[in-house]
Write a protein that holds these residues in place. Structure first.
Motif, PDB file in Angstrom:
ATOM      1  N   PRO A  74       0.819  -1.215   0.000  1.00 21.35           N
ATOM      2  CA  PRO A  74       0.000   0.000   0.000  1.00 21.35           C
ATOM      3  C   PRO A  74       0.853   1.265   0.000  1.00 21.35           C
ATOM      4  CG  PRO A  74      -0.703  -1.526   1.722  1.00 21.35           C
ATOM      5  CD  PRO A  74       0.557  -2.067   1.174  1.00 21.35           C
ATOM      6  N   VAL A  75       0.402   2.250  -0.734  1.00 17.63           N
ATOM      7  CA  VAL A  75       1.059   3.561  -0.800  1.00 17.63           C
ATOM      8  C   VAL A  75       0.147   4.560  -0.106  1.00 17.63           C
ATOM      9  CG1 VAL A  75       1.808   5.395  -2.362  1.00 17.63           C
ATOM     10  CG2 VAL A  75       2.295   3.003  -2.912  1.00 17.63           C
ATOM     11  N   PHE A  76       0.709   5.409   0.733  1.00 21.75           N
ATOM     12  CA  PHE A  76      -0.133   6.324   1.495  1.00 21.75           C
ATOM     13  C   PHE A  76       0.674   7.535   1.939  1.00 21.75           C
ATOM     14  CE2 PHE A  76       2.069   3.894   4.552  1.00 21.75           C
ATOM     15  CZ  PHE A  76       2.030   4.527   5.786  1.00 21.75           C
ATOM     16  N   SER A  77       0.036   8.421   2.640  1.00 17.61           N
ATOM     17  CA  SER A  77       0.679   9.579   3.260  1.00 17.61           C
ATOM     18  C   SER A  77       1.416  10.449   2.259  1.00 17.61           C
ATOM     19  CB  SER A  77       1.654   9.118   4.364  1.00 17.61           C
ATOM     20  OG  SER A  77       1.987  10.200   5.212  1.00 17.61           O
ATOM     21  N   SER A  78       0.671  10.934   1.263  1.00 19.29           N
ATOM     22  CA  SER A  78       1.236  11.892   0.307  1.00 19.29           C
ATOM     23  C   SER A  78       1.234  13.274   0.951  1.00 19.29           C
ATOM     24  CB  SER A  78       0.391  11.890  -0.977  1.00 19.29           C
ATOM     25  OG  SER A  78       0.872  12.830  -1.892  1.00 19.29           O
ATOM     26  N   GLU A  79       2.412  13.880   1.036  1.00 19.25           N
ATOM     27  CA  GLU A  79       2.552  15.147   1.758  1.00 19.25           C
ATOM     28  C   GLU A  79       3.351  16.171   0.945  1.00 19.25           C
ATOM     29  OE1 GLU A  79       1.192  15.906   4.563  1.00 19.25           O
ATOM     30  OE2 GLU A  79       0.603  13.966   5.438  1.00 19.25           O
ATOM     31  N   ARG A  80       3.004  17.441   1.132  1.00 24.57           N
ATOM     32  CA  ARG A  80       3.747  18.521   0.494  1.00 24.57           C
ATOM     33  C   ARG A  80       5.171  18.567   1.056  1.00 24.57           C
ATOM     34  NH1 ARG A  80       2.017  24.917   0.999  1.00 24.57           N
ATOM     35  NH2 ARG A  80       3.286  25.742  -0.742  1.00 24.57           N
ATOM     36  N   GLN A  81       6.121  18.885   0.195  1.00 22.37           N
ATOM     37  CA  GLN A  81       7.505  18.958   0.637  1.00 22.37           C
ATOM     38  C   GLN A  81       7.857  20.359   1.145  1.00 22.37           C
ATOM     39  OE1 GLN A  81      10.608  16.496  -0.905  1.00 22.37           O
ATOM     40  NE2 GLN A  81       9.465  16.200  -2.805  1.00 22.37           N
ATOM     41  N   THR A  82       8.808  20.383   2.068  1.00 22.81           N
ATOM     42  CA  THR A  82       9.358  21.641   2.571  1.00 22.81           C
ATOM     43  C   THR A  82      10.871  21.591   2.410  1.00 22.81           C
ATOM     44  OG1 THR A  82       9.786  20.947   4.850  1.00 22.81           O
ATOM     45  CG2 THR A  82       7.551  21.685   4.340  1.00 22.81           C
ATOM     46  N   VAL A  83      11.510  22.735   2.447  1.00 26.15           N
ATOM     47  CA  VAL A  83      12.965  22.764   2.461  1.00 26.15           C
ATOM     48  C   VAL A  83      13.412  23.288   3.821  1.00 26.15           C
ATOM     49  CG1 VAL A  83      13.108  25.071   1.409  1.00 26.15           C
ATOM     50  CG2 VAL A  83      15.062  23.501   1.264  1.00 26.15           C
ATOM     51  N   ALA A  84      14.285  22.527   4.453  1.00 23.32           N
ATOM     52  CA  ALA A  84      14.832  22.926   5.753  1.00 23.32           C
ATOM     53  C   ALA A  84      16.062  23.785   5.522  1.00 23.32           C
ATOM     54  CB  ALA A  84      15.199  21.688   6.560  1.00 23.32           C
ATOM     55  N   VAL A  85      16.071  24.979   6.108  1.00 18.36           N
ATOM     56  CA  VAL A  85      17.209  25.887   5.969  1.00 18.36           C
ATOM     57  C   VAL A  85      17.543  26.478   7.340  1.00 18.36           C
ATOM     58  CG1 VAL A  85      16.738  26.503   3.560  1.00 18.36           C
ATOM     59  CG2 VAL A  85      15.710  27.856   5.414  1.00 18.36           C
ATOM     60  N   SER A  86      18.753  26.961   7.468  1.00 13.73           N
ATOM     61  CA  SER A  86      19.166  27.629   8.694  1.00 13.73           C
ATOM     62  C   SER A  86      18.372  28.935   8.865  1.00 13.73           C
ATOM     63  CB  SER A  86      20.656  27.943   8.629  1.00 13.73           C
ATOM     64  OG  SER A  86      21.023  28.903   9.596  1.00 13.73           O
ATOM     65  N   VAL A  87      18.204  29.359  10.110  1.00 14.98           N
ATOM     66  CA  VAL A  87      17.530  30.634  10.375  1.00 14.98           C
ATOM     67  C   VAL A  87      18.303  31.792   9.755  1.00 14.98           C
ATOM     68  CG1 VAL A  87      16.347  29.880  12.472  1.00 14.98           C
ATOM     69  CG2 VAL A  87      18.684  30.784  12.629  1.00 14.98           C
ATOM     70  N   ARG A  88      19.573  31.563   9.387  1.00 16.17           N
ATOM     71  CA  ARG A  88      20.393  32.604   8.770  1.00 16.17           C
ATOM     72  C   ARG A  88      20.325  32.576   7.246  1.00 16.17           C
ATOM     73  NH1 ARG A  88      23.367  29.945  12.408  1.00 16.17           N
ATOM     74  NH2 ARG A  88      24.797  29.038  10.863  1.00 16.17           N
TER      75      ARG A  88
END
Length: 291
Positions: free
Chosen positions: A163-177
């Motif tokens: 089973p395929v499930f949990s399709s989610e939008r992607q985010t990019v993790a970046v430093s607060v700087r």
């Protein structure tokens, strides 16, 4: 079964004798005497109407017909044994322990599937184990887990994608700087010049590319925590799905939604040789929870 029917013991005897090519060793494996092996083989040959085994004082060998019979019988017998085992398991119910691996985060959907499975099969305990970001398929191949919930894609010939499930939008993790830290969202094209942290080996190349599209050189990591530490140090950025980003939130890292990238998708995988009734039942629970 008598008459012209089948005698399973005769077939088992022939299969073992075909492997050992020795009546004594075949008898030892079957816990019967050497003479009983001869009797069972003779009965099978009478039933067939031809010789399957040639025996001299020096050697035992299959006839041409015996070789052909072996090639056709062995897969059928293996499937018959599997059918009996599956039916016995179904009659007893699902028992024992199901070991599940997960990548990233054991999110609400996975936990919901586990809860549904436990309600239906209270005699089967579940163990959940985090598997490394850079080794999505190793635990299944080694038998450390019975099945795993991993990030797609999966293109491994020895694994089954369930089973395929949990399709989610992607985010990019970046430093607060980082320059992107103050943005509410980004377009995928804006990441073209941004180094993106990838997984190390043994993750397959196609899998690494899917989670860190080619761009400027960037570090490769084995675990998510290693990746987030490098992000916090402003060494590079890292793509993560929304639930994983939320779970691993920290003050020195910002997660910015990205428009235009394919969603991050999870799937359940298991080894083709390791499919059990427990695995099949959990796959049904995952599929039902994803509906």
């Amino acid at each position: 079964m008598g008459g012209n029917g089948l005698e399973i013991r005769e077939l088992e005897c022939f299969l073992v004798l075909a492997e050992e090519l020795h009546f004594g060793r075949a008898g030892e494996r079957l816990y019967i005497s050497q003479s009983r092996v001869s009797q069972l083989l003779a009965a099978l040959e009478r039933r067939i109407g031809a010789r399957l085994v040639e025996r001299t004082s020096r050697r035992v060998a299959l006839t041409t017909l015996g070789q052909r019979f072996l090639a056709e019988l062995k897969p059928s017998y293996t499937e018959l044994v599997s059918v009996v085992a599956r039916t016995r398991a179904a009659a007893r119910g699902v028992e024992g322990t199901l070991r599940l691996g997960f990548q990233g985060t054991a999110d609400a959907r996975l936990m919901g599937a586990i809860e549904s499975f436990q309600e239906r099969h209270p005699a089967c305990a579940t163990e959940i184990v985090e598997i490394p970001f850079a080794d999505p398929f190793g635990a299944v191949r080694r038998g450390d887990v019975d099945a795993a919930i991993v990030l797609l894609p999966v293109a491994e010939p020895d694994l089954v994608l369930g089973p395929v499930f949990s399709s989610e939008r992607q985010t990019v993790a970046v430093s607060v700087r980082h320059a992107f830290a103050g943005r509410s969202s980004l377009a995928a094209a804006e990441l073209a010049g941004t180094p993106l942290i990838a997984a190390t080996d043994p993750a397959p190349a196609y899998w690494r590319e899917a989670h860190a599209p080619s761009g400027p050189p960037a570090p490769a990591v084995r675990t998510l925590q290693e990746g987030l530490t490098l992000v916090a140090a402003d060494r590079a950025a890292m793509l993560l799905c929304r639930p994983t980003a939320d779970y691993h939130g920290r003050k020195d890292v910002v997660f910015v939604p990205v428009d235009g990238l394919p969603d991050s998708v999870l799937g359940m995988v298991w080894h083709r040789d390791g499919e059990t009734e427990r695995v099949r039942e959990f796959a049904r629970a995952v599929a039902a929870d994803a509906e």
